[in-house]
Write a protein that holds these residues in place. Structure first.
Motif, PDB file in Angstrom:
ATOM      1  N   LEU A  32      39.993 -10.130  -7.768  1.00 41.18           N
ATOM      2  CA  LEU A  32      39.720  -9.903  -6.346  1.00 41.18           C
ATOM      3  C   LEU A  32      39.242 -11.206  -5.707  1.00 41.18           C
ATOM      4  N   LEU A  33      38.381 -11.890  -6.423  1.00 33.78           N
ATOM      5  CA  LEU A  33      37.797 -13.113  -5.891  1.00 33.78           C
ATOM      6  C   LEU A  33      38.820 -14.252  -5.861  1.00 33.78           C
ATOM      7  N   LEU A  34      39.580 -14.382  -6.952  1.00 35.40           N
ATOM      8  CA  LEU A  34      40.540 -15.486  -7.016  1.00 35.40           C
ATOM      9  C   LEU A  34      41.762 -15.211  -6.155  1.00 35.40           C
ATOM     10  N   LYS A  53      29.271  12.836 -25.976  1.00 31.16           N
ATOM     11  CA  LYS A  53      29.341  12.513 -27.413  1.00 31.16           C
ATOM     12  C   LYS A  53      30.801  12.450 -27.873  1.00 31.16           C
ATOM     13  N   ASP A  54      31.626  13.323 -27.266  1.00 28.76           N
ATOM     14  CA  ASP A  54      33.051  13.336 -27.617  1.00 28.76           C
ATOM     15  C   ASP A  54      33.768  12.182 -26.923  1.00 28.76           C
ATOM     16  N   ASP A  55      34.424  11.339 -27.724  1.00 31.64           N
ATOM     17  CA  ASP A  55      35.086  10.160 -27.171  1.00 31.64           C
ATOM     18  C   ASP A  55      36.147  10.519 -26.135  1.00 31.64           C
ATOM     19  N   ARG A  56      36.823  11.650 -26.367  1.00 27.06           N
ATOM     20  CA  ARG A  56      37.908  11.987 -25.431  1.00 27.06           C
ATOM     21  C   ARG A  56      37.353  12.385 -24.072  1.00 27.06           C
ATOM     22  N   VAL A  57      36.243  13.093 -24.097  1.00 26.01           N
ATOM     23  CA  VAL A  57      35.625  13.457 -22.817  1.00 26.01           C
ATOM     24  C   VAL A  57      35.166  12.191 -22.099  1.00 26.01           C
ATOM     25  N   LEU A  58      34.509  11.345 -22.854  1.00 27.20           N
ATOM     26  CA  LEU A  58      34.020  10.115 -22.249  1.00 27.20           C
ATOM     27  C   LEU A  58      35.174   9.288 -21.686  1.00 27.20           C
ATOM     28  N   TYR A  59      36.306   9.349 -22.381  1.00 28.66           N
ATOM     29  CA  TYR A  59      37.474   8.605 -21.904  1.00 28.66           C
ATOM     30  C   TYR A  59      37.800   8.968 -20.455  1.00 28.66           C
ATOM     31  N   TYR A  60      37.769  10.282 -20.149  1.00 21.59           N
ATOM     32  CA  TYR A  60      38.113  10.664 -18.774  1.00 21.59           C
ATOM     33  C   TYR A  60      37.071  10.173 -17.780  1.00 21.59           C
ATOM     34  N   VAL A  61      35.827  10.129 -18.226  1.00 20.61           N
ATOM     35  CA  VAL A  61      34.783   9.568 -17.365  1.00 20.61           C
ATOM     36  C   VAL A  61      35.087   8.096 -17.077  1.00 20.61           C
ATOM     37  N   VAL A  62      35.416   7.375 -18.144  1.00 24.34           N
ATOM     38  CA  VAL A  62      35.698   5.947 -17.985  1.00 24.34           C
ATOM     39  C   VAL A  62      36.940   5.746 -17.121  1.00 24.34           C
ATOM     40  N   LEU A  63      37.946   6.597 -17.345  1.00 28.49           N
ATOM     41  CA  LEU A  63      39.158   6.502 -16.523  1.00 28.49           C
ATOM     42  C   LEU A  63      38.804   6.697 -15.046  1.00 28.49           C
ATOM     43  N   ALA A  64      37.919   7.684 -14.792  1.00 24.94           N
ATOM     44  CA  ALA A  64      37.523   7.932 -13.403  1.00 24.94           C
ATOM     45  C   ALA A  64      36.791   6.722 -12.823  1.00 24.94           C
ATOM     46  N   ILE A  65      35.899   6.148 -13.629  1.00 25.94           N
ATOM     47  CA  ILE A  65      35.178   4.956 -13.154  1.00 25.94           C
ATOM     48  C   ILE A  65      36.156   3.825 -12.856  1.00 25.94           C
ATOM     49  N   PHE A  66      37.102   3.627 -13.784  1.00 23.93           N
ATOM     50  CA  PHE A  66      38.098   2.575 -13.586  1.00 23.93           C
ATOM     51  C   PHE A  66      38.876   2.811 -12.285  1.00 23.93           C
ATOM     52  N   LEU A  67      39.353   4.046 -12.104  1.00 19.53           N
ATOM     53  CA  LEU A  67      40.153   4.335 -10.907  1.00 19.53           C
ATOM     54  C   LEU A  67      39.322   4.148  -9.640  1.00 19.53           C
ATOM     55  N   PHE A  68      38.052   4.533  -9.726  1.00 26.30           N
ATOM     56  CA  PHE A  68      37.174   4.327  -8.582  1.00 26.30           C
ATOM     57  C   PHE A  68      37.126   2.838  -8.224  1.00 26.30           C
ATOM     58  N   GLY A  69      36.907   1.995  -9.238  1.00 24.74           N
ATOM     59  CA  GLY A  69      36.829   0.545  -9.006  1.00 24.74           C
ATOM     60  C   GLY A  69      38.149   0.001  -8.487  1.00 24.74           C
ATOM     61  N   TYR A  70      39.220   0.463  -9.123  1.00 27.30           N
ATOM     62  CA  TYR A  70      40.542  -0.047  -8.771  1.00 27.30           C
ATOM     63  C   TYR A  70      40.882   0.274  -7.317  1.00 27.30           C
ATOM     64  N   PHE A  71      40.595   1.527  -6.924  1.00 26.98           N
ATOM     65  CA  PHE A  71      40.932   1.884  -5.546  1.00 26.98           C
ATOM     66  C   PHE A  71      39.960   1.286  -4.541  1.00 26.98           C
ATOM     67  N   ALA A  72      38.745   1.044  -4.990  1.00 24.57           N
ATOM     68  CA  ALA A  72      37.817   0.328  -4.114  1.00 24.57           C
ATOM     69  C   ALA A  72      38.395  -1.051  -3.791  1.00 24.57           C
ATOM     70  N   ILE A  73      38.921  -1.726  -4.815  1.00 28.50           N
ATOM     71  CA  ILE A  73      39.517  -3.045  -4.596  1.00 28.50           C
ATOM     72  C   ILE A  73      40.742  -2.920  -3.689  1.00 28.50           C
ATOM     73  N   TYR A  74      41.557  -1.912  -3.979  1.00 26.70           N
ATOM     74  CA  TYR A  74      42.763  -1.701  -3.190  1.00 26.70           C
ATOM     75  C   TYR A  74      42.420  -1.498  -1.710  1.00 26.70           C
ATOM     76  N   ARG A  75      41.432  -0.629  -1.476  1.00 30.33           N
ATOM     77  CA  ARG A  75      41.013  -0.361  -0.090  1.00 30.33           C
ATOM     78  C   ARG A  75      40.496  -1.638   0.556  1.00 30.33           C
ATOM     79  N   PHE A  76      39.712  -2.367  -0.205  1.00 33.06           N
ATOM     80  CA  PHE A  76      39.099  -3.582   0.317  1.00 33.06           C
ATOM     81  C   PHE A  76      40.172  -4.594   0.746  1.00 33.06           C
ATOM     82  N   ILE A  77      41.140  -4.782  -0.142  1.00 32.34           N
ATOM     83  CA  ILE A  77      42.173  -5.777   0.142  1.00 32.34           C
ATOM     84  C   ILE A  77      42.968  -5.413   1.388  1.00 32.34           C
TER      85      ILE A  77
END
Lengths: 317, 234, 281
Positions: A43-45, A150-174
């Motif tokens: 985003l910065l570069l 504790k379950d890695d698969r559940v956590l995966y969806y949390v992480v995916l959601a966090i990633f998508l949140f960040g990704y779309f934040a950047i998209y919106r920003f740009i």
């Protein structure tokens, strides 16, 4: 074309949802954290024209913040993430305000130097536990016990959601007016200033946003792997995120994601090669700078465009 | 021409995407003083740069003393005996006057000695320890010319040596160019100042839009004055 | 006082390395990230030559910079010269990659732990206020002499005039008949040789290890930001000065010793963003 796009998006969404049944979830989560980190750097570069060579300071310290809040203070993970993001953003305000006083190559050197200073501070500070790092950060359930992690698969969806949140934040920003002004400043600062924009304020805001998102990536990584160590604050890590963005394609929005997956996969396979990983990473840097400056995504779109265009366009830079 | 030193034929040149010279041709005999006239943007400066080999891309033919130079890098072209005095003068600010004078290497025997150059430009002698860019405009111009006399080059490419200078300095530069011709230098001069050019040159080539459109000998200038004024838009 | 004098030893390395960076940047427009690796190669070359061939320190002081400088020449001709027309950032990335390759290979071959290099001068010298290890005193004096010689070479000789002129306007210098590409290669070789020379001097003080230059080069970047790269004498003064500052910090507040240079950088950015000896932009 747009029909094609929808198909691609659906396939990607299905792949993202099904992925933890086909690949090791911890690997996927790590890759997603780095993907978000690389997007934040890019985003910065790509959109402000500022190459930070010290982004590990945000990524790494956010991990420590998360770990300290969750482990030592026994607080819920949400607060840990918040602390990571807030801490990285605060650090971004201080270092960014100083670094944007210079441009180009000096900016890279200044961010690198500040990151090194943070690294030294982390080596000495008691709460980082020095060489041992902050180990055994507990995985606590999210949303007051609603989502067990504790379950890695559940956590995966949390992480995916966090990633998508960040990704779309950047998209919106740009694509916001703000992002457009930023691009105008990148392309011709003098002109943007003469039009009445305070270039430094825009650059600083982009810097802080980038730092905060790098912090989000770093604290999420600490949540997943349950530790925070000096590796994540080191200059090598700063270099690695540059490499990810470069491999994927600087200035493209998907490039850093692709680059992060490529590099993390490579490191996974080469884990036994020890120091030779460094040599290979260095070689990738050299080859890309000399021959494939657009990166994987950039070169592929170029190739696709040339293939689908009736006649090759002359004078491409 | 009996003793052609420089022969340009079908020369084309580009800066990035823009095509500046569209196949120009002219010749200069040994010992001759020739000017390139034309309006701003006609391609005069680019012509000098192309002869010197410092444009991004050039095609066609430029022979110096019978030797083809298109395809050679500029340092090798200079070593054949060409020397270039750029429009912006190109005085180095990190070098003092004498260092500026001594910078271009001697490429051929027979160049002027430092003493002779100082004799020609006494001001430079006085200020030889000053930073190059601290000189006045006229002095900087003299330094830019003086600097290329040591090298033994036989062809001097001078780009607008009178630009922005006071009339008394212009006259002084005119005298110097006369003297240089007297010493046997061949000179290709780019000029906006036609009156100045008319007093020093043997022949004039007129350029328009990247092409050479006319050639007028100095002796015929009076008959062609109307045509010239139309070319130059004065 | 003793710490302050020892700070000068670090200052000596800062000065030599930032000087080389500045000279290379002036001609190549590249911040040579490989500088730390080349510093390390100098130390390693001396260590290997001593271990395998029994070449003494004093011969290495001459031979190692030549060897490493020649490797630099090859790197310039092979890689660096392809990117001069690009943005500065690509030079930074390219030389960063080169540093990773070099350091990775040395780690792969020799591991990360260091090896000692015996000091060629032993004993101490009484300076009146302290007894300074003689070898360290030698390093400070030698580095100062090398820096001044470099300054003289650039500011007072014909070759230096070519360098200064080509830094300003390479096209015109080339049009005068000077082979500028060769001058650029030579400059890189000399700058790299200077880094290697610093490495040989450092070998008896630091452990000779593949990563000995990594952290150093990061500090040197801060030195370069503080001093600005416009002035040769500025690089020398800033390098030694910051070594002193570091030494003083060791006396008064030891925990800040390895971060004080970065703090100075932050202050300079606030007060005089162009650097102490830099021109604006």
């Amino acid at each position: 074309m747009s029909g094609q796009r929808i198909v691609v998006a659906l396939v990607l969404a299905a792949a993202a949802l099904a992925a933890p049944w086909f690949a090791y979830p911890v690997f996927l989560m790590t890759a997603l954290c780095f993907a978000l980190f690389a997007c934040a750097f890019n985003l910065l570069l790509g959109y402000a024209g500022l190459m930070s060579f010290g982004h590990a300071m945000f990524f790494g310290t956010a991990g420590y913040f998360y770990g300290h809040v969750v482990k030592e203070w026994a607080m819920p993970p949400e607060l840990g993430l918040l602390a990571g993001v807030g801490g990285a953003a605060a650090l971004g305000v201080v270092t960014g305000a100083l670094a944007i006083r210079r441009q180009g190559i000096y900016f890279a050197m200044i961010t690198l130097a500040f990151a090194q200073m943070i690294f030294f501070l982390c080596v000495q500070a008691p709460f980082t536990h020095g060489e041992d790092g902050l180990q055994g950060i507990p995985r606590r359930a999210l949303l007051g016990g609603l989502i067990p992690t504790k379950d890695d698969r559940v956590l995966y969806y949390v992480v995916l959601a966090i990633f998508l949140f960040g990704y779309f934040a950047i998209y919106r920003f740009i694509h916001s007016p703000f992002g457009q002004i930023l691009k105008a400043i990148r392309d011709n600062e003098q002109r943007a200033v003469s039009l009445g924009y305070e270039a430094d304020r825009y650059k600083l805001l982009a810097f802080v946003l980038s730092a905060a998102l790098a912090g989000l990536a770093g604290s999420t990584k600490a949540m997943v792997l349950q530790f925070a160590t000096l590796t994540d604050v080191s200059a090598a890590m700063s270099g690695e995120v540059v490499l990810m963005a470069l491999v994927g394609g600087l200035g493209t929005i998907v490039g850093p994601v692709v680059g992060a997956f490529v590099i993390i996969t490579m490191q996974n396979y080469l884990a036994s090669a020890g120091e030779f990983v460094l040599v290979i990473q260095g070689a990738i840097f050299v080859v890309i700078v000399i021959a494939f400056r657009k990166g994987l995504v950039g070169e592929l779109t170029e190739w696709w465009r040339r293939r689908s265009a009736p006649r090759p366009a002359a004078g491409d830079d | 021409m009996a003793d052609t030193l420089l022969k340009v034929d079908g020369l084309q040149a580009w800066y990035g995407e823009s095509h500046i010279l569209h196949g120009i041709g002219f010749e200069i005999a040994r010992g001759e003083l020739v000017t390139l006239l034309g309006r701003n943007g006609a391609g005069k400066t680019t012509t000098l740069k192309s002869v010197m080999g410092i444009v991004e891309k050039r095609t066609g033919s430029v022979t110096f003393d019978g030797r083809e130079t298109v395809g050679l890098p500029s340092d090798q072209i200079a070593r054949l005996g060409l020397a270039y005095c750029p429009e912006e003068r190109g005085i180095f600010s990190s070098l003092n006057v004498e260092e500026n004078l001594l910078l271009p290497p001697v490429v051929r025997p027979g160049g002027m000695s430092l003493a002779e150059i100082y004799q020609l430009f006494p001001n430079l002698m006085e200020r030889r320890r000053s930073q190059g860019t601290k000189l006045s405009g006229g002095e900087q111009q003299m330094l830019a010319i003086g600097r290329i006399l040591r090298t033994g080059a036989s062809l001097l490419l001078l780009d607008e040596p009178t630009e922005g200078l006071a009339p008394v300095i212009v006259q002084r530069i005119g005298d110097i160019i006369h003297q240089l011709k007297g010493r046997g230098f061949t000179i290709l001069l780019v000029e906006q100042n036609f009156h100045f050019a008319a007093t020093v040159a043997d022949r004039h080539y007129v350029m328009e839009d990247g092409r050479v459109v006319d050639m007028i000998a100095s002796a015929d200038v009076q008959q062609n004055i109307g045509k010239l004024q139309a070319y130059l838009g004065v | 006082m003793a710490q302050v004098a020892l700070g000068l030893v670090n200052g000596a390395f800062y000065a030599m390395l930032s000087l080389g960076l500045a000279v290379i940047f002036g001609m190549l427009n590249v911040i040579n990230f490989t500088h730390g690796a080349q510093f390390m190669m100098g130390a390693f070359a001396a260590w290997l030559m001593l271990g395998i061939l029994g070449v003494p320190f004093w011969a290495s002081l001459v031979l190692a910079p030549i060897i490493v400088g020649l490797i630099g020449v090859v790197l310039e001709k092979l890689l660096l010269k392809r990117i001069y027309h690009l943005d500065h950032l690509y030079g930074f990335l390219l030389t960063f990659g080169m540093a990773l390759i070099i350091e990775g290979m040395f780690q792969w071959k020799w591991g990360s732990s260091g090896a000692p290099y015996p000091a060629p001068i032993t004993g101490g010298t009484d300076l009146g206020f302290m007894i300074m290890p003689s070898y360290r005193l030698f390093v400070v004096v030698a580095a100062l002499a090398i820096c001044l010689a470099t300054w003289y070479g650039i500011e007072r000789t014909k070759l230096g005039a070519y360098l200064r002129a080509a830094t300003e306007n390479p096209t015109l210098v080339r049009a005068f008949g000077i082979n500028v590409p060769r001058l650029i290669t030579l400059t890189y070789g000399l700058g790299v040789g200077l880094a290697a020379l610093a490495g040989v001097l450092a070998a008896p003080i630091m452990q000779v290890s593949p990563l000995m230059g990594t952290n150093l080069v990061l500090v040197v970047f801060a030195v370069v930001v503080i001093g600005g790269m416009g002035s040769i004498m500025g690089s020398i003064v800033t390098g030694f000065g910051l070594g002193l500052v570091e030494g003083l910090t060791k006396v008064y507040y030891p925990p800040a010793a390895n971060t004080v240079i970065f703090v100075v950088m932050a202050i300079v950015l606030l007060v005089k963003p162009a650097g102490l000896f830099g021109q604006a932009k």
